[in-house]
Design a protein around this motif. Sequence first.
Motif, PDB file in Angstrom:
ATOM      1  N   LEU A  14       0.822  -1.210   0.000  1.00  0.00           N
ATOM      2  CA  LEU A  14       0.000   0.000   0.000  1.00  0.00           C
ATOM      3  C   LEU A  14       0.855   1.258   0.000  1.00  0.00           C
ATOM      4  CD1 LEU A  14      -2.836  -1.094   2.441  1.00  0.00           C
ATOM      5  CD2 LEU A  14      -2.957  -0.905  -0.039  1.00  0.00           C
ATOM      6  N   LEU A  15       1.946   1.236   0.740  1.00  0.00           N
ATOM      7  CA  LEU A  15       2.860   2.379   0.723  1.00  0.00           C
ATOM      8  C   LEU A  15       3.413   2.593  -0.680  1.00  0.00           C
ATOM      9  CD1 LEU A  15       4.867   1.827   4.032  1.00  0.00           C
ATOM     10  CD2 LEU A  15       3.332   3.732   3.543  1.00  0.00           C
ATOM     11  N   GLY A  16       3.830   1.505  -1.322  1.00  0.00           N
ATOM     12  CA  GLY A  16       4.371   1.585  -2.674  1.00  0.00           C
ATOM     13  C   GLY A  16       3.363   2.134  -3.669  1.00  0.00           C
ATOM     14  N   GLU A  17       2.118   1.648  -3.573  1.00  0.00           N
ATOM     15  CA  GLU A  17       1.064   2.106  -4.481  1.00  0.00           C
ATOM     16  C   GLU A  17       0.788   3.593  -4.320  1.00  0.00           C
ATOM     17  OE1 GLU A  17      -2.364  -0.290  -3.623  1.00  0.00           O
ATOM     18  OE2 GLU A  17      -1.401  -2.136  -4.321  1.00  0.00           O
ATOM     19  N   ARG A  18       0.988   4.104  -3.116  1.00  0.00           N
ATOM     20  CA  ARG A  18       0.677   5.510  -2.833  1.00  0.00           C
ATOM     21  C   ARG A  18       1.901   6.407  -2.887  1.00  0.00           C
ATOM     22  NH1 ARG A  18      -2.896   2.162  -1.417  1.00  0.00           N
ATOM     23  NH2 ARG A  18      -5.032   2.684  -0.874  1.00  0.00           N
ATOM     24  N   LEU A  25       4.499   7.993   6.798  1.00  0.00           N
ATOM     25  CA  LEU A  25       3.372   7.360   7.474  1.00  0.00           C
ATOM     26  C   LEU A  25       3.523   7.507   8.985  1.00  0.00           C
ATOM     27  CD1 LEU A  25       0.738   5.742   7.228  1.00  0.00           C
ATOM     28  CD2 LEU A  25       2.139   3.659   7.352  1.00  0.00           C
ATOM     29  N   SER A  26       4.730   7.320   9.480  1.00  0.00           N
ATOM     30  CA  SER A  26       5.013   7.469  10.903  1.00  0.00           C
ATOM     31  C   SER A  26       4.643   8.869  11.373  1.00  0.00           C
ATOM     32  CB  SER A  26       6.496   7.192  11.177  1.00  0.00           C
ATOM     33  OG  SER A  26       6.831   7.479  12.503  1.00  0.00           O
ATOM     34  N   GLU A  27       4.983   9.877  10.589  1.00  0.00           N
ATOM     35  CA  GLU A  27       4.651  11.265  10.933  1.00  0.00           C
ATOM     36  C   GLU A  27       3.141  11.472  10.951  1.00  0.00           C
ATOM     37  OE1 GLU A  27       6.656  13.315   7.802  1.00  0.00           O
ATOM     38  OE2 GLU A  27       8.625  13.169   8.765  1.00  0.00           O
ATOM     39  N   LEU A  28       2.451  10.897   9.988  1.00  0.00           N
ATOM     40  CA  LEU A  28       1.004  11.090   9.867  1.00  0.00           C
ATOM     41  C   LEU A  28       0.208  10.405  10.977  1.00  0.00           C
ATOM     42  CD1 LEU A  28       0.537  10.650   6.007  1.00  0.00           C
ATOM     43  CD2 LEU A  28       0.314  12.773   7.318  1.00  0.00           C
ATOM     44  N   SER A  50      -7.051   1.983  17.345  1.00  0.00           N
ATOM     45  CA  SER A  50      -6.785   3.388  17.030  1.00  0.00           C
ATOM     46  C   SER A  50      -5.629   3.511  16.033  1.00  0.00           C
ATOM     47  CB  SER A  50      -6.473   4.185  18.300  1.00  0.00           C
ATOM     48  OG  SER A  50      -5.366   3.632  18.984  1.00  0.00           O
ATOM     49  N   THR A  51      -4.621   2.654  16.168  1.00  0.00           N
ATOM     50  CA  THR A  51      -3.500   2.654  15.225  1.00  0.00           C
ATOM     51  C   THR A  51      -3.956   2.163  13.862  1.00  0.00           C
ATOM     52  OG1 THR A  51      -1.919   2.268  17.008  1.00  0.00           O
ATOM     53  CG2 THR A  51      -1.194   1.716  14.781  1.00  0.00           C
ATOM     54  N   LEU A  52      -4.740   1.112  13.860  1.00  0.00           N
ATOM     55  CA  LEU A  52      -5.273   0.563  12.622  1.00  0.00           C
ATOM     56  C   LEU A  52      -6.104   1.611  11.884  1.00  0.00           C
ATOM     57  CD1 LEU A  52      -5.410  -2.023  10.946  1.00  0.00           C
ATOM     58  CD2 LEU A  52      -7.340  -2.732  12.353  1.00  0.00           C
ATOM     59  N   ALA A  53      -6.953   2.305  12.624  1.00  0.00           N
ATOM     60  CA  ALA A  53      -7.792   3.345  12.025  1.00  0.00           C
ATOM     61  C   ALA A  53      -6.944   4.484  11.476  1.00  0.00           C
ATOM     62  CB  ALA A  53      -8.785   3.870  13.058  1.00  0.00           C
ATOM     63  N   ALA A  54      -5.917   4.889  12.205  1.00  0.00           N
ATOM     64  CA  ALA A  54      -5.050   5.986  11.757  1.00  0.00           C
ATOM     65  C   ALA A  54      -4.291   5.610  10.492  1.00  0.00           C
ATOM     66  CB  ALA A  54      -4.073   6.369  12.871  1.00  0.00           C
ATOM     67  N   ILE A  55      -3.809   4.373  10.420  1.00  0.00           N
ATOM     68  CA  ILE A  55      -3.099   3.910   9.218  1.00  0.00           C
ATOM     69  C   ILE A  55      -4.053   3.901   8.032  1.00  0.00           C
ATOM     70  CG2 ILE A  55      -2.000   1.912   8.127  1.00  0.00           C
ATOM     71  CD1 ILE A  55      -0.786   1.279  10.912  1.00  0.00           C
ATOM     72  N   ASP A  60      -5.804   5.999   3.060  1.00  0.00           N
ATOM     73  CA  ASP A  60      -7.101   6.012   2.374  1.00  0.00           C
ATOM     74  C   ASP A  60      -7.481   4.601   1.918  1.00  0.00           C
ATOM     75  OD1 ASP A  60      -9.452   7.099   1.355  1.00  0.00           O
ATOM     76  OD2 ASP A  60      -8.560   7.454  -0.616  1.00  0.00           O
ATOM     77  N   CYS A  61      -7.515   3.702   2.885  1.00  0.00           N
ATOM     78  CA  CYS A  61      -7.844   2.312   2.571  1.00  0.00           C
ATOM     79  C   CYS A  61      -8.765   1.746   3.647  1.00  0.00           C
ATOM     80  CB  CYS A  61      -6.575   1.468   2.464  1.00  0.00           C
ATOM     81  SG  CYS A  61      -5.721   1.166   4.032  1.00  0.00           S
ATOM     82  N   GLU A  62      -9.287   0.582   3.384  1.00  0.00           N
ATOM     83  CA  GLU A  62     -10.101  -0.146   4.349  1.00  0.00           C
ATOM     84  C   GLU A  62      -9.221  -1.163   5.076  1.00  0.00           C
ATOM     85  OE1 GLU A  62     -13.384   0.356   4.943  1.00  0.00           O
ATOM     86  OE2 GLU A  62     -13.315   2.013   3.510  1.00  0.00           O
ATOM     87  N   VAL A  63      -9.659  -1.581   6.245  1.00  0.00           N
ATOM     88  CA  VAL A  63      -8.901  -2.564   7.029  1.00  0.00           C
ATOM     89  C   VAL A  63      -8.627  -3.819   6.186  1.00  0.00           C
ATOM     90  CG1 VAL A  63      -8.951  -4.067   9.056  1.00  0.00           C
ATOM     91  CG2 VAL A  63      -9.769  -1.711   9.227  1.00  0.00           C
ATOM     92  N   GLY A  64      -9.623  -4.260   5.411  1.00  0.00           N
ATOM     93  CA  GLY A  64      -9.472  -5.458   4.589  1.00  0.00           C
ATOM     94  C   GLY A  64      -8.466  -5.329   3.464  1.00  0.00           C
TER      95      GLY A  64
END
Length: 70
Positions: A14-18, A25-28, A50-55, A60-64
Amino acid sequence: MDDATGIHCRLDELLGERGMTLTRLSELVGVSIVNLSVLKNDRARAIRYSTLAAICRALDCEVGELLVVA
């Protein structure tokens, strides 16, 4: 993939795609690079909602899309 759970974290993909770095990401999300790296490399044993939601917000993705059963 984490053989114990059968769950794979697609953070690296996901990082690569974006075009986003782990550092950005760590900063965000306010999570250390070390902890994100543990997650990215499928070595995490737990993750806070809370970490999962923040990531997911930052990527801009879903947990799945982030966590998949492999």
